[in-house]
Design a protein around this motif. Structure first.
Motif, PDB file in Angstrom:
ATOM      1  N   ASP A   1       0.833  -1.201   0.000  1.00  0.00           N
ATOM      2  CA  ASP A   1       0.000   0.000   0.000  1.00  0.00           C
ATOM      3  C   ASP A   1       0.877   1.264   0.000  1.00  0.00           C
ATOM      4  OD1 ASP A   1      -2.287  -1.513  -0.077  1.00  0.00           O
ATOM      5  OD2 ASP A   1      -2.678  -1.401   2.068  1.00  0.00           O
ATOM      6  N   PHE A   2       1.998   1.208   0.748  1.00  0.00           N
ATOM      7  CA  PHE A   2       2.916   2.349   0.774  1.00  0.00           C
ATOM      8  C   PHE A   2       3.534   2.566  -0.605  1.00  0.00           C
ATOM      9  CE2 PHE A   2       7.239   3.996   1.186  1.00  0.00           C
ATOM     10  CZ  PHE A   2       6.996   5.200   1.834  1.00  0.00           C
ATOM     11  N   ASP A   3       3.992   1.480  -1.234  1.00  0.00           N
ATOM     12  CA  ASP A   3       4.598   1.589  -2.565  1.00  0.00           C
ATOM     13  C   ASP A   3       3.582   2.100  -3.580  1.00  0.00           C
ATOM     14  OD1 ASP A   3       6.953   0.619  -1.527  1.00  0.00           O
ATOM     15  OD2 ASP A   3       6.600  -1.455  -2.181  1.00  0.00           O
ATOM     16  N   THR A   4       2.350   1.690  -3.439  1.00  0.00           N
ATOM     17  CA  THR A   4       1.305   2.142  -4.367  1.00  0.00           C
ATOM     18  C   THR A   4       1.100   3.656  -4.241  1.00  0.00           C
ATOM     19  OG1 THR A   4       0.181  -0.007  -4.258  1.00  0.00           O
ATOM     20  CG2 THR A   4      -1.102   1.873  -5.043  1.00  0.00           C
ATOM     21  N   ALA A   5       1.126   4.124  -2.998  1.00  0.00           N
ATOM     22  CA  ALA A   5       0.968   5.575  -2.775  1.00  0.00           C
ATOM     23  C   ALA A   5       2.093   6.351  -3.444  1.00  0.00           C
ATOM     24  CB  ALA A   5       0.939   5.860  -1.285  1.00  0.00           C
TER      25      ALA A   5
ATOM     26  N   ASN B   1       4.527   9.423  -9.129  1.00  0.00           N
ATOM     27  CA  ASN B   1       5.374   9.486 -10.323  1.00  0.00           C
ATOM     28  C   ASN B   1       5.299   8.218 -11.185  1.00  0.00           C
ATOM     29  OD1 ASN B   1       6.666   7.705  -8.657  1.00  0.00           O
ATOM     30  ND2 ASN B   1       8.437   9.011  -8.257  1.00  0.00           N
ATOM     31  N   GLY B   2       4.387   7.306 -10.902  1.00  0.00           N
ATOM     32  CA  GLY B   2       4.280   6.077 -11.683  1.00  0.00           C
ATOM     33  C   GLY B   2       3.336   6.224 -12.864  1.00  0.00           C
ATOM     34  N   SER B   3       3.448   5.265 -13.772  1.00  0.00           N
ATOM     35  CA  SER B   3       2.581   5.254 -14.948  1.00  0.00           C
ATOM     36  C   SER B   3       1.264   4.545 -14.624  1.00  0.00           C
ATOM     37  CB  SER B   3       3.289   4.532 -16.097  1.00  0.00           C
ATOM     38  OG  SER B   3       3.441   3.157 -15.804  1.00  0.00           O
ATOM     39  N   PRO B   4       0.222   4.784 -15.424  1.00  0.00           N
ATOM     40  CA  PRO B   4      -1.058   4.087 -15.208  1.00  0.00           C
ATOM     41  C   PRO B   4      -0.929   2.558 -15.268  1.00  0.00           C
ATOM     42  CG  PRO B   4      -1.362   5.949 -16.653  1.00  0.00           C
ATOM     43  CD  PRO B   4       0.130   5.807 -16.468  1.00  0.00           C
ATOM     44  N   LYS B   5      -0.038   2.074 -16.151  1.00  0.00           N
ATOM     45  CA  LYS B   5       0.137   0.624 -16.275  1.00  0.00           C
ATOM     46  C   LYS B   5       0.732   0.044 -15.000  1.00  0.00           C
ATOM     47  CE  LYS B   5      -0.069  -3.170 -18.644  1.00  0.00           C
ATOM     48  NZ  LYS B   5      -1.383  -3.760 -18.994  1.00  0.00           N
TER      49      LYS B   5
ATOM     50  N   LEU C   1       0.406   1.222 -11.977  1.00  0.00           N
ATOM     51  CA  LEU C   1      -0.647   1.235 -10.951  1.00  0.00           C
ATOM     52  C   LEU C   1      -1.642   0.077 -11.152  1.00  0.00           C
ATOM     53  CD1 LEU C   1      -1.336   5.070 -10.744  1.00  0.00           C
ATOM     54  CD2 LEU C   1      -0.197   3.637  -9.031  1.00  0.00           C
ATOM     55  N   GLU C   2      -1.918  -0.226 -12.426  1.00  0.00           N
ATOM     56  CA  GLU C   2      -2.825  -1.343 -12.723  1.00  0.00           C
ATOM     57  C   GLU C   2      -2.221  -2.663 -12.247  1.00  0.00           C
ATOM     58  OE1 GLU C   2      -4.913  -3.521 -16.595  1.00  0.00           O
ATOM     59  OE2 GLU C   2      -3.894  -1.601 -16.830  1.00  0.00           O
ATOM     60  N   LEU C   3      -0.923  -2.881 -12.492  1.00  0.00           N
ATOM     61  CA  LEU C   3      -0.248  -4.102 -12.064  1.00  0.00           C
ATOM     62  C   LEU C   3      -0.203  -4.203 -10.543  1.00  0.00           C
ATOM     63  CD1 LEU C   3       2.715  -4.264 -14.619  1.00  0.00           C
ATOM     64  CD2 LEU C   3       0.680  -5.713 -14.554  1.00  0.00           C
ATOM     65  N   MET C   4      -0.003  -3.066  -9.886  1.00  0.00           N
ATOM     66  CA  MET C   4       0.060  -3.073  -8.427  1.00  0.00           C
ATOM     67  C   MET C   4      -1.313  -3.395  -7.814  1.00  0.00           C
ATOM     68  SD  MET C   4       2.792  -0.080  -7.472  1.00  0.00           S
ATOM     69  CE  MET C   4       3.062  -0.746  -5.830  1.00  0.00           C
TER      70      MET C   4
ATOM     71  N   TYR D   1      -3.462  -5.519  -9.152  1.00  0.00           N
ATOM     72  CA  TYR D   1      -3.550  -6.975  -9.243  1.00  0.00           C
ATOM     73  C   TYR D   1      -2.713  -7.640  -8.149  1.00  0.00           C
ATOM     74  CZ  TYR D   1      -5.934  -6.863 -13.781  1.00  0.00           C
ATOM     75  OH  TYR D   1      -6.856  -6.669 -14.792  1.00  0.00           O
ATOM     76  N   GLN D   2      -1.520  -7.066  -7.917  1.00  0.00           N
ATOM     77  CA  GLN D   2      -0.643  -7.625  -6.899  1.00  0.00           C
ATOM     78  C   GLN D   2      -1.269  -7.543  -5.505  1.00  0.00           C
ATOM     79  OE1 GLN D   2       3.166  -5.660  -6.537  1.00  0.00           O
ATOM     80  NE2 GLN D   2       4.097  -7.423  -5.500  1.00  0.00           N
ATOM     81  N   ARG D   3      -2.006  -6.462  -5.262  1.00  0.00           N
ATOM     82  CA  ARG D   3      -2.655  -6.324  -3.959  1.00  0.00           C
ATOM     83  C   ARG D   3      -3.672  -7.444  -3.718  1.00  0.00           C
ATOM     84  NH1 ARG D   3      -6.165  -4.303  -0.268  1.00  0.00           N
ATOM     85  NH2 ARG D   3      -5.200  -2.948   1.311  1.00  0.00           N
ATOM     86  N   LYS D   4      -4.400  -7.833  -4.750  1.00  0.00           N
ATOM     87  CA  LYS D   4      -5.370  -8.924  -4.613  1.00  0.00           C
ATOM     88  C   LYS D   4      -4.676 -10.226  -4.225  1.00  0.00           C
ATOM     89  CE  LYS D   4      -8.776  -7.086  -7.882  1.00  0.00           C
ATOM     90  NZ  LYS D   4      -9.487  -7.298  -9.166  1.00  0.00           N
ATOM     91  N   THR D   5      -3.474 -10.439  -4.771  1.00  0.00           N
ATOM     92  CA  THR D   5      -2.714 -11.639  -4.425  1.00  0.00           C
ATOM     93  C   THR D   5      -2.295 -11.611  -2.956  1.00  0.00           C
ATOM     94  OG1 THR D   5      -1.877 -11.824  -6.693  1.00  0.00           O
ATOM     95  CG2 THR D   5      -0.671 -13.015  -4.977  1.00  0.00           C
ATOM     96  N   LEU D   6      -1.848 -10.443  -2.499  1.00  0.00           N
ATOM     97  CA  LEU D   6      -1.429 -10.315  -1.100  1.00  0.00           C
ATOM     98  C   LEU D   6      -2.607 -10.458  -0.145  1.00  0.00           C
ATOM     99  CD1 LEU D   6       1.109  -7.357  -1.467  1.00  0.00           C
ATOM    100  CD2 LEU D   6       1.631  -9.787  -1.116  1.00  0.00           C
TER     101      LEU D   6
END
Length: 363
Positions: free
Chosen positions: A108-112, A117-121, A123-126, A128-133
């Motif tokens: 959640d911290f990395d997502t914030a 400064n991240g790209s939309p893609k 954020l989309e991958l992150m 999906y990763q959150r659902k796995t966690l």
């Protein structure tokens, strides 16, 4: 020579005399036998005939959930014990989840940070990763998949489990079920809804009633090479004493039990008007004639299809007994004869096909 010839003549005369004595003795015996047969008192039999398929097997719970750890870790919480009733979704036990909680918080911290400064893609991958966690965190719990009873539970707080370790069993006892084998020759008799009666060693002489639920449209072959159909049966509201994995023997009832009336072939007579009848002995030794309709049942008995005959009533023998060597099933009364299997009709009644197996007392 003359002496020997005289001796031979004497022996011949003795043999002829012996033959004459035996002949007349047999005539007398035959007459006595016929006389005895004509006055023999026979009895009306009442038999209960059942049409069943015998089965055996092992009973199972309606539903069974093996409680298994999805990952390794130490047990931190236990919420149930053996015998507890639970609802679908209830948490039964938890493993240590500090690592999974940390991983989710860091994500959640990395997502914030990526949102700055991240790209939309990314954020989309992150996402999906959150659902796995989240799934890994949820897997630290063992939950009930249905409403049921905890049948077995071995875990305790502080135990360390490896992934896929089994800690207990959850069962649903709304009904008990079993899969039984029915041979191919009996399979055509099966119908959904037929009653089943089962006996359990743990339940004494009482029987539990069940129902045929389903059976497949194809058969299967056992390791013995026998062709069978696997039939599912269920028993609703079983007593608590009957537990899953208990063995049983039972019967599938094809038709309800039927009480039939049987009389010996010698007791059935026939009038000049082609009517069948029997003669029942009265208390004073006289007889009363009763008209009946009957069909062959086996080699010895006829089944009464019309006419009331009391059980145990004494009947007069009206015909001679079947002579050994005569064609089975033939019954002489006047000029009529009947086939053993009832083809062509019985006395005063239509043909009934093959008789039940076993004769009197048969299943």
């Amino acid at each position: 020579m003359a002496r020997k010839k005289s001796l031979s003549i004497v022996l011949l005369i003795l043999l002829v005399l012996a033959g004459v004595v035996i002949f007349f003795a047999n005539r007398g015996t035959g007459n006595n036998a016929r006389k005895t047969s004509a006055t023999t008192e026979l009895r009306v039999l009442k038999e209960t005939v059942t049409n069943i398929i015998e089965i055996s097997g092992t009973i199972q719970a309606a539903k069974t959930q093996t409680l298994t750890a999805a990952g390794s870790g130490t047990v931190t919480s236990v919420y149930v014990a053996v015998g507890d009733k639970v609802k679908k979704g209830d948490v039964l036990m938890e493993l240590d989840k500090s690592e999974q909680e940390y991983n989710l918080a860091k994500h959640d911290f990395d997502t914030a940070q990526k949102k700055i400064n991240g790209s939309p893609k990314e954020l989309e991958l992150m996402a999906y990763q959150r659902k796995t966690l989240e799934k890994k965190l949820e897997d630290r719990k063992i939950k009930a998949n249905f409403d049921g009873v905890v049948a077995d539970f071995t875990a305790a707080v502080g135990d360390y489990l490896e992934a896929k370790d089994t800690v207990g069993t959850l069962i649903q006892r709304d009904y008990l079920k079993a899969y039984v084998e029915v041979v191919e020759t009996d399979a055509p008799k099966l119908k959904a809804g037929q009653k089943v009666y089962c006996s359990f060693p743990a339940y004494g002489d009482e029987k539990l009633e069940g129902t045929v639920v389903s059976y497949p449209a194809v058969g299967s072959v056992t390791n013995r090479g026998a062709s069978i159909v696997r039939v599912e049966i269920r028993m609703y509201n079983p007593p608590e004493i009957i537990l899953p994995n208990y063995s049983f023997t039972g019967e599938i009832e094809i038709t309800p039990p039927q009480t039939i009336t049987l009389i010996h072939r010698e007791a059935l007579g026939k009038t000049d008007g082609n009517k069948a009848f029997v003669e029942i002995y009265q208390g004073d030794g006289s007889t009363r004639q009763v008209e009946v309709e009957a069909i062959p049942y086996d080699r010895t008995y006829f089944k009464i299809t019309e006419g009331e005959l009391p059980a145990g009533a004494k009947l007069k023998a009206l015909t001679a007994p079947k002579v050994s060597g005569t064609r089975p099933g033939n019954f002489q009364a006047g000029s009529s004869s009947q086939n053993q299997h009832g083809n062509g009709g019985g006395f005063g009644g239509p043909g009934m096909g093959m008789p039940p197996e076993g004769g009197p007392g048969g299943r």
